[in-house]
Scaffold this motif. Structure first.
Motif, short mmCIF file in Angstrom:
data_model
loop_
_atom_site.label_atom_id
_atom_site.label_comp_id
_atom_site.label_asym_id
_atom_site.label_seq_id
_atom_site.Cartn_x
_atom_site.Cartn_y
_atom_site.Cartn_z
N ILE A 87 50.88 33.16 37.52
CA ILE A 87 50.61 34.63 37.71
C ILE A 87 49.23 34.85 37.11
CG2 ILE A 87 51.15 36.89 36.96
CD1 ILE A 87 54.06 36.14 36.47
N VAL A 88 48.32 35.49 38.40
CA VAL A 88 47.03 35.97 37.90
C VAL A 88 47.06 37.67 37.88
CG1 VAL A 88 44.60 36.10 38.58
CG2 VAL A 88 46.06 33.89 39.19
N ALA A 89 46.40 37.86 36.53
CA ALA A 89 46.48 39.28 36.29
C ALA A 89 45.24 39.77 36.35
CB ALA A 89 47.07 39.52 34.74
N THR A 90 44.71 40.71 36.95
CA THR A 90 43.43 41.35 37.28
C THR A 90 43.34 42.97 37.01
OG1 THR A 90 41.39 41.19 38.33
CG2 THR A 90 43.48 41.58 39.55
N VAL A 109 37.58 39.74 46.89
CA VAL A 109 36.73 38.46 46.97
C VAL A 109 37.80 37.64 46.02
CG1 VAL A 109 34.94 37.46 46.03
CG2 VAL A 109 34.53 39.35 47.75
N LEU A 110 38.24 38.12 44.92
CA LEU A 110 38.91 37.25 43.73
C LEU A 110 40.22 36.72 44.60
CD1 LEU A 110 39.77 36.38 41.08
CD2 LEU A 110 40.97 38.40 40.53
N ALA A 111 40.85 37.33 45.24
CA ALA A 111 42.02 36.84 46.19
C ALA A 111 41.63 35.67 46.96
CB ALA A 111 42.80 37.98 46.88
N TRP A 112 40.41 35.96 47.77
CA TRP A 112 39.94 34.84 48.59
C TRP A 112 39.69 33.40 47.74
CZ3 TRP A 112 35.83 31.74 49.41
CH2 TRP A 112 35.80 31.15 50.65
N VAL A 113 39.01 33.73 46.68
CA VAL A 113 38.64 32.48 45.96
C VAL A 113 39.85 31.87 45.41
CG1 VAL A 113 37.30 31.74 43.64
CG2 VAL A 113 36.37 33.41 45.22
N LEU A 114 40.64 32.67 44.88
CA LEU A 114 42.08 31.80 44.46
C LEU A 114 42.60 31.32 45.54
CD1 LEU A 114 43.23 34.59 42.21
CD2 LEU A 114 42.47 32.61 41.58
N ALA A 119 47.15 34.02 34.03
CA ALA A 119 45.68 33.74 33.96
C ALA A 119 45.05 35.16 34.07
CB ALA A 119 45.10 32.96 35.16
N ALA A 120 44.41 35.55 33.17
CA ALA A 120 43.73 36.86 32.99
C ALA A 120 42.27 36.51 33.85
CB ALA A 120 43.32 37.26 31.92
N MET A 121 41.96 37.27 34.88
CA MET A 121 40.82 36.93 35.58
C MET A 121 40.22 38.19 36.34
SD MET A 121 41.73 33.60 37.97
CE MET A 121 40.08 33.35 38.31
N THR A 122 38.79 38.25 36.37
CA THR A 122 37.94 39.23 37.23
C THR A 122 37.00 38.69 38.20
OG1 THR A 122 36.25 39.26 35.44
CG2 THR A 122 38.51 40.75 35.17
N CYS A 123 36.67 39.61 39.02
CA CYS A 123 35.66 39.42 39.74
C CYS A 123 34.38 40.31 39.73
CB CYS A 123 36.29 39.42 41.42
SG CYS A 123 34.86 38.84 42.69
N ARG A 124 33.56 40.04 39.18
CA ARG A 124 32.57 41.10 38.69
C ARG A 124 31.56 40.98 39.65
NH1 ARG A 124 27.32 41.15 36.38
NH2 ARG A 124 27.24 38.84 36.46
N ARG A 125 30.99 42.18 40.38
CA ARG A 125 29.83 42.16 41.24
C ARG A 125 28.56 42.20 40.67
NH1 ARG A 125 31.34 46.50 42.80
NH2 ARG A 125 32.62 45.90 44.33
N ARG A 126 27.64 41.22 41.35
CA ARG A 126 26.36 41.12 40.87
C ARG A 126 25.28 42.09 41.49
NH1 ARG A 126 24.53 35.01 41.48
NH2 ARG A 126 26.67 34.20 41.74
N ASP A 127 24.20 42.19 40.98
CA ASP A 127 23.13 43.13 41.43
C ASP A 127 22.68 42.66 42.82
OD1 ASP A 127 21.53 45.56 41.04
OD2 ASP A 127 19.87 44.01 41.43
N GLU A 128 22.47 41.58 43.42
CA GLU A 128 22.28 41.06 44.50
C GLU A 128 23.38 41.29 45.71
OE1 GLU A 128 20.67 37.01 46.92
OE2 GLU A 128 21.17 37.00 44.68
N ALA A 129 23.06 41.65 46.70
CA ALA A 129 24.43 41.96 47.86
C ALA A 129 25.09 41.00 48.21
CB ALA A 129 23.58 42.61 49.08
N PHE A 130 26.42 41.16 47.82
CA PHE A 130 27.39 40.21 48.33
C PHE A 130 27.34 38.79 47.41
CE2 PHE A 130 30.77 38.03 50.34
CZ PHE A 130 31.84 39.20 50.93
N HIS A 131 27.13 38.88 46.18
CA HIS A 131 27.17 37.99 45.13
C HIS A 131 28.03 38.50 43.80
CE1 HIS A 131 23.83 36.32 47.11
NE2 HIS A 131 23.86 35.51 46.69
N PHE A 132 28.96 37.61 43.46
CA PHE A 132 29.88 37.92 42.60
C PHE A 132 30.00 36.55 41.42
CE2 PHE A 132 30.88 39.25 46.83
CZ PHE A 132 31.15 40.63 46.49
#
Length: 314
Positions: free
Chosen positions: A116-119, A127-132, A227-240
């Motif tokens: 189980i991934v908790a977010t 994006v997190l779902a796609w990576v997983l 698994a405790a997970m996050t997908c953080r957005r970076r300042d550059e467009a479409f970077h995480f």
């Protein structure tokens, strides 16, 4: 065609293609500007978000800055949905998405148990779902399906990848245990509140939540890690940055409330570093109670009535 349908049709058929023509960088800048404009409207949603952030920080000025930033990130999220299918490719995604804890996540994905991934409502859950789903096996995402056909089309864009399998909320109590028993991976939002009935109590972002017992119960019954997970957005467009914040291993004797507190503590730590990426206007438990009119059928084992397992689609 009613006015609401016409509005979504216009956004999808005319505004969205115009954003795509701008390219990801210019679209990102425009999305931030639109977010600031929406913030300036001073809506009830903004007021609720500022109240929650102030309760957490006990400081008005800082809370107001966080909520202003939240609106920019909301605008960026909408832009990211439009570019997701073109940008998320197996041969190029690592140039845009960094990962911490990948080896541990690979071990979970390739192990002999489910996971189980908790977010939280933070960053970009799509994006997190796609990576997983790309790491080693399909990811199963429990999500409310929008009833409105135009909104559903937007939602389909967010999750229209072969490695991302959507489980409708109404079918979750049957499908999620099946997936876990088949060594599958399930993505759930952790902080949904239960407006009535037995609940787990846990502190999170300045208030005590009445949490659904779903995540710790499923982990305990099916002997799977969380698994405790996050997908953080970076300042550059479409970077995480996709981050693993730890793995919790409940056993048959674990206390569900303590497990839930540990999950939320790990996720809150990630939010503290970038609070403007959290979606602060989530209704409180009392607000949820006010909106309940007709009781829904429930699975007494999981406690999944009303707000159920998760609302990733919102």
């Amino acid at each position: 065609m009613d006015l609401e349908t016409l509005r979504y049709f216009y956004l999808r058929r005319f505004v969205a293609p115009a954003f795509r023509l701008l390219g990801v960088n210019r679209a990102d800048r425009l999305a931030r500007r639109i977010g600031r404009m929406v913030h300036s409207l001073n809506t009830p949603t903004r007021a609720r978000a500022e109240t929650r952030a102030r309760d957490w920080l006990n400081e008005s000025a800082a809370a107001d800055r966080i909520v202003a930033g939240m609106y920019e990130h909301a605008g960026r999220f909408c832009s990211e949905v439009l570019f997701a299918r073109g940008k998320l490719r197996e041969e190029t995604w690592r140039s845009m998405i960094s990962m911490t804890g990948e080896s541990q996540l690979q071990a979970l994905a390739n192990g002999d148990r489910g996971c189980i991934v908790a977010t939280p409502y933070f960053g970009n859950v799509g994006v997190l779902a796609w990576v997983l789903g790309t790491i080693g096996r399909p990811i199963h995402v429990v999500a409310d399906r929008f009833n409105h056909p135009a909104l559903r089309a937007w939602q389909d864009d967010l999750y229209s990848f072969p490695q991302v399998h959507i489980i409708d909320r109404d079918d979750a109590s049957r499908r999620v245990p099946e997936v876990l028993d088949q060594r599958g991976m399930v993505l759930l939002v952790a902080e949904n509140e239960r407006p009535r009935g037995p609940a787990l109590h846990a502190d999170f972002l300045g208030r005590t939540l009445r949490c659904y017992p779903t995540i710790p119960r499923l982990a305990r019954w099916h002997r799977v890690p969380i698994a405790a997970m996050t997908c953080r957005r970076r300042d550059e467009a479409f970077h995480f940055d996709v981050r693993l914040h730890g793995v919790i291993e409940p056993d048959a004797f674990s206390d569900d409330e303590l497990v839930m507190r540990e999950i939320l503590a790990r996720l809150e730590g990630a939010i503290r570093a970038n609070p403007e990426q959290y979606w602060w206007p989530i209704p409180t438990q009392s607000e949820l109670q006010e909106h309940i009119k007709v009781p829904r059928p429930q699975d007494s084992r999981l406690g999944t009535e009303d707000h159920s397992l998760m609302h990733t689609g919102t």
